[in-house]
Design a protein around this motif. Structure first.
Motif, PDB file in Angstrom:
ATOM      1  N   SER A   1       0.810  -1.733   0.005  1.00 14.16           N
ATOM      2  CA  SER A   1      -0.139  -0.051  -0.102  1.00 14.16           C
ATOM      3  C   SER A   1       0.707   1.545  -0.195  1.00 14.16           C
ATOM      4  CB  SER A   1      -1.278   0.222   0.966  1.00 14.16           C
ATOM      5  OG  SER A   1      -0.313   0.050   2.066  1.00 14.16           O
ATOM      6  N   SER A   2       2.227   1.835   0.230  1.00 13.59           N
ATOM      7  CA  SER A   2       3.174   2.273   0.412  1.00 13.59           C
ATOM      8  C   SER A   2       3.652   3.123  -0.789  1.00 13.59           C
ATOM      9  CB  SER A   2       4.322   1.933   1.258  1.00 13.59           C
ATOM     10  OG  SER A   2       5.144   1.355   0.291  1.00 13.59           O
ATOM     11  N   GLN A   3       2.970   2.238  -2.313  1.00 16.20           N
ATOM     12  CA  GLN A   3       3.952   2.574  -3.788  1.00 16.20           C
ATOM     13  C   GLN A   3       4.812   3.789  -3.194  1.00 16.20           C
ATOM     14  OE1 GLN A   3       0.912   2.865  -6.031  1.00 16.20           O
ATOM     15  NE2 GLN A   3       0.678   1.086  -5.545  1.00 16.20           N
ATOM     16  N   ARG A   4       5.839   2.657  -2.842  1.00 16.67           N
ATOM     17  CA  ARG A   4       7.033   3.220  -2.405  1.00 16.67           C
ATOM     18  C   ARG A   4       8.333   2.214  -3.607  1.00 16.67           C
ATOM     19  NH1 ARG A   4       7.165   4.113   1.976  1.00 16.67           N
ATOM     20  NH2 ARG A   4       7.244   6.058   2.305  1.00 16.67           N
ATOM     21  N   VAL A   5       8.810   2.909  -4.526  1.00 13.95           N
ATOM     22  CA  VAL A   5      10.232   1.947  -5.174  1.00 13.95           C
ATOM     23  C   VAL A   5      11.548   2.382  -4.511  1.00 13.95           C
ATOM     24  CG1 VAL A   5      10.658   1.902  -7.375  1.00 13.95           C
ATOM     25  CG2 VAL A   5       8.482   2.213  -7.262  1.00 13.95           C
ATOM     26  N   LEU A   6      11.489   1.602  -4.271  1.00  8.99           N
ATOM     27  CA  LEU A   6      12.845   1.832  -3.555  1.00  8.99           C
ATOM     28  C   LEU A   6      14.328   1.327  -4.683  1.00  8.99           C
ATOM     29  CD1 LEU A   6      14.900   2.022  -1.040  1.00  8.99           C
ATOM     30  CD2 LEU A   6      14.252  -1.080  -0.608  1.00  8.99           C
ATOM     31  N   PHE A   7      15.268   1.793  -4.424  1.00  7.81           N
ATOM     32  CA  PHE A   7      16.905   1.675  -4.836  1.00  7.81           C
ATOM     33  C   PHE A   7      17.742   2.193  -3.986  1.00  7.81           C
ATOM     34  CE2 PHE A   7      21.239   2.423  -6.819  1.00  7.81           C
ATOM     35  CZ  PHE A   7      21.310   2.186  -8.087  1.00  7.81           C
TER      36      PHE A   7
ATOM     37  N   ALA B   1       2.789   7.206  -6.858  1.00  5.44           N
ATOM     38  CA  ALA B   1       3.885   6.702  -6.144  1.00  5.44           C
ATOM     39  C   ALA B   1       5.312   7.440  -5.228  1.00  5.44           C
ATOM     40  CB  ALA B   1       4.241   5.819  -7.346  1.00  5.44           C
ATOM     41  N   ARG B   2       5.829   7.073  -4.867  1.00  2.00           N
ATOM     42  CA  ARG B   2       7.053   7.744  -4.634  1.00  2.00           C
ATOM     43  C   ARG B   2       9.050   6.582  -4.957  1.00  2.00           C
ATOM     44  NH1 ARG B   2       5.189  10.740  -0.895  1.00  2.00           N
ATOM     45  NH2 ARG B   2       7.399  12.102  -0.036  1.00  2.00           N
ATOM     46  N   PHE B   3       9.766   7.065  -4.789  1.00  6.72           N
ATOM     47  CA  PHE B   3      11.298   6.814  -5.265  1.00  6.72           C
ATOM     48  C   PHE B   3      11.362   6.884  -3.711  1.00  6.72           C
ATOM     49  CE2 PHE B   3      14.740   6.341  -7.810  1.00  6.72           C
ATOM     50  CZ  PHE B   3      15.091   4.779  -7.625  1.00  6.72           C
ATOM     51  N   ALA B   4      12.045   6.226  -3.731  1.00 11.77           N
ATOM     52  CA  ALA B   4      13.618   6.475  -2.129  1.00 11.77           C
ATOM     53  C   ALA B   4      14.563   5.930  -2.426  1.00 11.77           C
ATOM     54  CB  ALA B   4      12.818   5.621  -0.837  1.00 11.77           C
ATOM     55  N   VAL B   5      15.620   6.741  -2.140  1.00  8.63           N
ATOM     56  CA  VAL B   5      16.918   6.268  -2.950  1.00  8.63           C
ATOM     57  C   VAL B   5      18.054   6.189  -1.355  1.00  8.63           C
ATOM     58  CG1 VAL B   5      18.785   6.581  -4.424  1.00  8.63           C
ATOM     59  CG2 VAL B   5      16.569   7.684  -4.977  1.00  8.63           C
ATOM     60  N   CYS B   6      18.408   5.650  -1.241  1.00  5.94           N
ATOM     61  CA  CYS B   6      19.818   4.661  -0.209  1.00  5.94           C
ATOM     62  C   CYS B   6      20.321   4.206  -0.042  1.00  5.94           C
ATOM     63  CB  CYS B   6      18.608   3.511   0.954  1.00  5.94           C
ATOM     64  SG  CYS B   6      16.903   4.428   1.109  1.00  5.94           S
TER      65      CYS B   6
END
Length: 401
Positions: free
Chosen positions: A223-229, A260-265
């Motif tokens: 449900s977060s709709q978060r795309v991770l890299f 949608a979100r995009f998280a960059v770590c």
């Protein structure tokens, strides 16, 4: 059975685990220590040993010896590049008299296993190993002569001729390093075949792994709709992957799914990126010590890598966490995974965006793909499995001694 005495030389501290190489070394060190190995860890490090690293590593080793690496722009490095005929990476990590002397003294002791990580770190040791007739394992994490192309592409045009010279130098150094090792370790079957072609000698496979027990009960948040890299941003292919994602892939995702979100770590996240891509849907997380905290808050892992080599620890960790994966062929290189079974494949921005949208829109598809990826890693890429392979190499070395 006698506990093996091992001298293990690395060109970096394996803690904190800010890169794939460090993560691999830490977990293999942990596994071998659990199996009773008596390890002396010799490290040449560009960062000082702090209290956290000392406390983390001390229980795993009998001795921890940390030698400082000189600054990147030191005159000795420049002189090596200009006059030695060695490639840049070897010059950066070599020509270290203090390290050479310490290693030579350590070779006065009896060792069951001597292991060197990376051909580019071999220069301070190779003469002493040859003089003593000391058998040793060379663990090579990538085909460095091919991997360096990604870095050279980022050089100014005036330096491109040097890049071609340096690649030729590395191919020569690589051939010599592989030929002189008693046993060679590769991380993928493809690299093992390349090493055999270069040196005419066989290479053993010790795969990359993931901490499957730590992520066994982790569930991604659809449900977060978060795309991770995730990536170490000292590594040029990761820089290129983020630019590809934000310039071409995510804009297409946002057309269909604007929420949608995009998280960059990752380590060494460039500060200027927040100005280059100011969209509030982008989360600039930086280095995350425990990736589970962001994995459980994400829906999809995106690996839009177009350069690099070996197998990607970031991808294995995502699969182990049950995150459904969207990836290029380069992102899953060295892995036995299949499109539509363990992940969704794509090469173009259009294909990668469409696959990401499919997983964000379909919980059933995301759950099925995530579960299959997790099973694959558990069966083929646990760190315990990698440590079993490494022990087999050590047994071969002892037979040669």
């Amino acid at each position: 059975m006698k506990a093996p005495r091992m001298l293990w030389a690395m060109p970096y501290l394996p803690w904190p685990t800010t890169s794939g190489g460090k993560l691999r070394q830490f977990h293999l060190l942990r596994c071998l220590a659990d199996r009773g190995y008596r390890i002396t860890l010799l490290v040449q490090s560009k960062t000082p040993l702090d209290d956290e690293a000392r406390c983390t590593l001390a229980p795993l080793v009998e001795r921890l010896i940390v030698m400082p690496r000189r600054p990147l722009k030191h005159p000795r490095t420049l002189a090596g590049v200009l006059f030695s005929g060695y490639p840049l990476l070897v010059c950066v990590n070599g020509f270290a008299p203090g390290l050479e002397a310490r290693f030579e003294a350590l070779l006065d002791e009896p060792w069951d296993i001597v292991q060197i990580e990376h051909s580019y770190a071999l220069e301070p040791y190779i003469a002493a190993l040859a003089r003593r007739g000391q058998a040793f394992v060379l663990s090579e994490h990538n085909l460095e002569s091919g991997l360096s192309a990604a870095t050279y592409q980022r050089l100014p045009a005036l330096l491109r001729p040097f890049a071609h010279i340096d690649q030729r130098r590395y191919r020569r150094w690589e051939r010599n390093a592989l030929a002189n090792a008693t046993e060679v370790i590769a991380l993928t079957e493809g690299d093992a075949a390349s090493f055999r072609a270069i040196s005419g000698r066989s290479a053993h496979l010790v795969v990359n792994g993931a901490d499957t027990s730590a992520t066994a009960n982790l569930a991604p948040d659809h449900s977060s709709q978060r795309v991770l890299f995730v990536g170490n941003f000292e590594y040029a292919p990761n820089l290129e992957a983020v630019a590809f994602a934000l310039d071409e892939i995510l804009p297409r995702v946002w057309q269909a799914l604007p929420q949608a979100r995009f998280a960059v770590c990752g380590y060494q996240l460039p500060a200027e990126w927040a100005q280059r891509w100011p969209d509030p849907r982008i989360e600039w997380r930086g280095f995350v010590a425990d990736l589970r905290t962001v994995q459980r808050d994400s829906s999809v892992f995106l690996a839009p890598l177009r350069q690099g080599g070996g197998s990607k620890l970031k991808v294995l960790e995502a699969l182990a966490a049950g995150l459904p994966l969207v990836s290029t062929a380069q992102g899953v290189s060295g892995l036995g995974v299949h499109d539509r079974e363990h992940y969704l494949a794509g090469e173009s921005a259009e294909e990668l965006a469409a696959a990401t949208i499919d997983l964000l829109q379909s919980r059933d598809l995301a759950t099925r793909i995530g579960a299959a990826g997790r099973r694959y890693v558990r069966e083929h890429h646990s760190w315990e499995h990698a440590a079993n392979q490494l022990e087999q190499v050590h047994h071969s070395l002892e037979l040669c001694a």
